[in-house]
Design a protein around this motif. Sequence first.
Motif, PDB file in Angstrom:
ATOM      1  N   SER A  97      11.281  32.330  14.555  1.00  0.00           N
ATOM      2  CA  SER A  97      10.713  33.724  15.764  1.00  0.00           C
ATOM      3  C   SER A  97      10.109  34.277  14.779  1.00  0.00           C
ATOM      4  O   SER A  97       8.842  34.912  14.740  1.00  0.00           O
ATOM      5  CB  SER A  97      11.493  33.501  16.642  1.00  0.00           C
ATOM      6  OG  SER A  97      12.077  33.866  16.741  1.00  0.00           O
ATOM      7  N   SER A  98      10.977  34.645  13.468  1.00  0.00           N
ATOM      8  CA  SER A  98      11.017  36.035  13.357  1.00  0.00           C
ATOM      9  C   SER A  98       9.799  35.841  12.042  1.00  0.00           C
ATOM     10  O   SER A  98       9.497  36.115  11.101  1.00  0.00           O
ATOM     11  CB  SER A  98      12.000  36.577  12.082  1.00  0.00           C
ATOM     12  OG  SER A  98      13.351  37.062  13.372  1.00  0.00           O
TER      13      SER A  98
ATOM     14  N   LEU B  91       7.502  33.266  11.989  1.00  0.00           N
ATOM     15  CA  LEU B  91       5.965  32.607  12.465  1.00  0.00           C
ATOM     16  C   LEU B  91       5.815  33.414  13.978  1.00  0.00           C
ATOM     17  O   LEU B  91       4.675  33.088  13.758  1.00  0.00           O
ATOM     18  CB  LEU B  91       6.689  30.595  12.766  1.00  0.00           C
ATOM     19  CG  LEU B  91       6.940  29.928  11.748  1.00  0.00           C
ATOM     20  CD1 LEU B  91       6.792  28.659  12.369  1.00  0.00           C
ATOM     21  CD2 LEU B  91       5.845  29.757  10.807  1.00  0.00           C
ATOM     22  N   SER B  92       6.052  34.332  13.727  1.00  0.00           N
ATOM     23  CA  SER B  92       4.884  34.839  15.228  1.00  0.00           C
ATOM     24  C   SER B  92       4.737  36.984  14.102  1.00  0.00           C
ATOM     25  O   SER B  92       5.600  37.518  15.385  1.00  0.00           O
ATOM     26  CB  SER B  92       5.864  35.459  15.687  1.00  0.00           C
ATOM     27  OG  SER B  92       5.831  33.704  16.494  1.00  0.00           O
TER      28      SER B  92
ATOM     29  N   VAL C 143       3.821  40.252  13.378  1.00  0.00           N
ATOM     30  CA  VAL C 143       2.698  41.336  14.638  1.00  0.00           C
ATOM     31  C   VAL C 143       2.171  41.780  13.377  1.00  0.00           C
ATOM     32  O   VAL C 143       3.780  43.096  13.046  1.00  0.00           O
ATOM     33  CB  VAL C 143       3.757  41.801  15.427  1.00  0.00           C
ATOM     34  CG1 VAL C 143       2.709  42.884  16.859  1.00  0.00           C
ATOM     35  CG2 VAL C 143       4.103  40.385  16.465  1.00  0.00           C
TER      36      VAL C 143
ATOM     37  N   TYR D  31       9.374  37.899   4.818  1.00  0.00           N
ATOM     38  CA  TYR D  31      10.619  37.516   5.933  1.00  0.00           C
ATOM     39  C   TYR D  31      12.053  37.998   4.800  1.00  0.00           C
ATOM     40  O   TYR D  31      12.675  38.573   5.349  1.00  0.00           O
ATOM     41  CB  TYR D  31      10.557  35.554   6.227  1.00  0.00           C
ATOM     42  CG  TYR D  31      11.369  35.734   7.185  1.00  0.00           C
ATOM     43  CD1 TYR D  31      11.662  36.473   7.857  1.00  0.00           C
ATOM     44  CD2 TYR D  31      12.313  34.968   6.333  1.00  0.00           C
ATOM     45  CE1 TYR D  31      13.448  35.452   9.236  1.00  0.00           C
ATOM     46  CE2 TYR D  31      13.393  34.611   6.997  1.00  0.00           C
ATOM     47  CZ  TYR D  31      13.838  34.946   8.111  1.00  0.00           C
ATOM     48  OH  TYR D  31      14.908  34.388   8.712  1.00  0.00           O
TER      49      TYR D  31
ATOM     50  N   HIS E  59      11.345  40.097   8.283  1.00  0.00           N
ATOM     51  CA  HIS E  59      10.475  39.542   8.843  1.00  0.00           C
ATOM     52  C   HIS E  59       9.173  40.095   8.453  1.00  0.00           C
ATOM     53  O   HIS E  59       9.083  40.492   7.707  1.00  0.00           O
ATOM     54  CB  HIS E  59      10.635  40.428  11.186  1.00  0.00           C
ATOM     55  CG  HIS E  59      10.412  42.345  10.307  1.00  0.00           C
ATOM     56  ND1 HIS E  59      10.690  42.751   9.831  1.00  0.00           N
ATOM     57  CD2 HIS E  59       8.763  42.745  10.645  1.00  0.00           C
ATOM     58  CE1 HIS E  59      10.582  43.891   9.848  1.00  0.00           C
ATOM     59  NE2 HIS E  59       9.153  44.296  10.276  1.00  0.00           N
TER      60      HIS E  59
ATOM     61  N   LEU F  68      -0.592  36.464  10.379  1.00  0.00           N
ATOM     62  CA  LEU F  68      -1.284  35.416  11.457  1.00  0.00           C
ATOM     63  C   LEU F  68      -2.258  34.215  11.047  1.00  0.00           C
ATOM     64  O   LEU F  68      -2.026  33.475  11.859  1.00  0.00           O
ATOM     65  CB  LEU F  68      -1.689  37.062  12.359  1.00  0.00           C
ATOM     66  CG  LEU F  68      -1.442  35.528  13.889  1.00  0.00           C
ATOM     67  CD1 LEU F  68      -0.901  34.873  14.082  1.00  0.00           C
ATOM     68  CD2 LEU F  68      -1.965  36.849  14.874  1.00  0.00           C
TER      69      LEU F  68
ATOM     70  N   ASN G 268      -2.674  30.973  11.680  1.00  0.00           N
ATOM     71  CA  ASN G 268      -3.593  30.058  13.125  1.00  0.00           C
ATOM     72  C   ASN G 268      -4.779  29.050  12.025  1.00  0.00           C
ATOM     73  O   ASN G 268      -4.882  27.310  12.482  1.00  0.00           O
ATOM     74  CB  ASN G 268      -4.560  31.435  13.169  1.00  0.00           C
ATOM     75  CG  ASN G 268      -3.928  31.907  14.309  1.00  0.00           C
ATOM     76  OD1 ASN G 268      -2.795  31.438  14.964  1.00  0.00           O
ATOM     77  ND2 ASN G 268      -4.236  32.958  14.514  1.00  0.00           N
TER      78      ASN G 268
ATOM     79  N   ASP H 274      -2.506  25.310  11.932  1.00  0.00           N
ATOM     80  CA  ASP H 274      -2.689  25.407  13.018  1.00  0.00           C
ATOM     81  C   ASP H 274      -3.762  24.305  13.116  1.00  0.00           C
ATOM     82  O   ASP H 274      -3.724  22.935  13.881  1.00  0.00           O
ATOM     83  CB  ASP H 274      -2.208  26.838  14.101  1.00  0.00           C
ATOM     84  CG  ASP H 274      -2.492  25.934  15.742  1.00  0.00           C
ATOM     85  OD1 ASP H 274      -1.247  24.792  15.711  1.00  0.00           O
ATOM     86  OD2 ASP H 274      -2.879  25.911  16.528  1.00  0.00           O
TER      87      ASP H 274
END
Length: 335
Positions: free
Chosen positions: A96-97, A99-100, A102, A254, A259, A264, A268, A271
């Motif tokens: 989570s730290s 692949l997300s 911000v 990371y 993190h 991002l 994307n 994905d």
Amino acid sequence: MGSSVMYHYAGFSYHSQLKFPSFGIVCSSEVVGVSRRQVLEQVDVVLAKGDERAALQLVKDLQGKPGGLRCFGSARQVPQRLYTLDELKLNGIEASSLLSPVDATLGSIERNLQLAAVLGGVSAWNVFGFSPQQVLYLSLGLLFLWTLDVASFNGGLSSLVLDTIAHTFSQKYHNRVIQHEAGHFLIAYLVGILPRGYTLSSLEALKKEGSLNVQAGTAFVDFEFLEEVNGGKVSATTLNKFSCIALAGVVSEYLLYGHAEGGLADINKLDMLLKGLAFTQKKADSQVRWSVLNTVLILRRHEATRAKLAEAMSSGKSVGFCIETIEDTIGNADI
């Protein structure tokens, strides 16, 4: 960065046969060392001309040879299978730290600019006595410019302003961008994809490419990948390489900071690629988890090399120089 993108050019192609000059009876390592340096200088030359095929051929001619390019495509990789989130945690990876991401720095700057714009408008209204109609016209004008930027430049002008301010006033952001791109460059080279250029800021990208549509990032000699995509079938080997490259920036952040903030757009794009290949959610998760684990372990193993490479990139060194930095830093035991 903010987000790093892979941008592509079409170049003229030819295959060049590498010919080594004849030296007398001297130390063989010196001969190969001089030859490698000469080859990498030639790689820089043909990349500057846009001839990606020639550049790749030069590298492949020296690939894996003693004293040559030992590290190109030499990464030791983990077996490919379905890894669970628990297995990632056992390897010190909190998905989570990672692949997300911000971007807190750019987000903060954007909010401050918006606040400054509102306060500036109020001040102008009071100081210059603007009428409500004039304020409306000014607001519509700014909205038109913003819409034009989004429609014509994919938000490039806004990104340029935010990124330039961030690089100027935030050393942390500046350093993070460098480490992010060094991760992309190093992983690409180690899995056998030749980097062909990089930029570390939107302003640098604008100066080099002359377009607001091209943002900062690392670009690759990827015509083979594009040929597979255009043919409607991407091999597992090719997909594995580009999955790791796509995630290398966020993984670098990371590992360094605990993190990721940037990258991002990289996630994307990966994905979208997996969806375009009609991967089920389970198969896509498997691909991403393997790629994360593989990339983390490679970058951990070559932490010192990434740091050296980041120094070279921060100084604006050429692709050939960066490759030589990788080759000089990685020992034979690490291949």
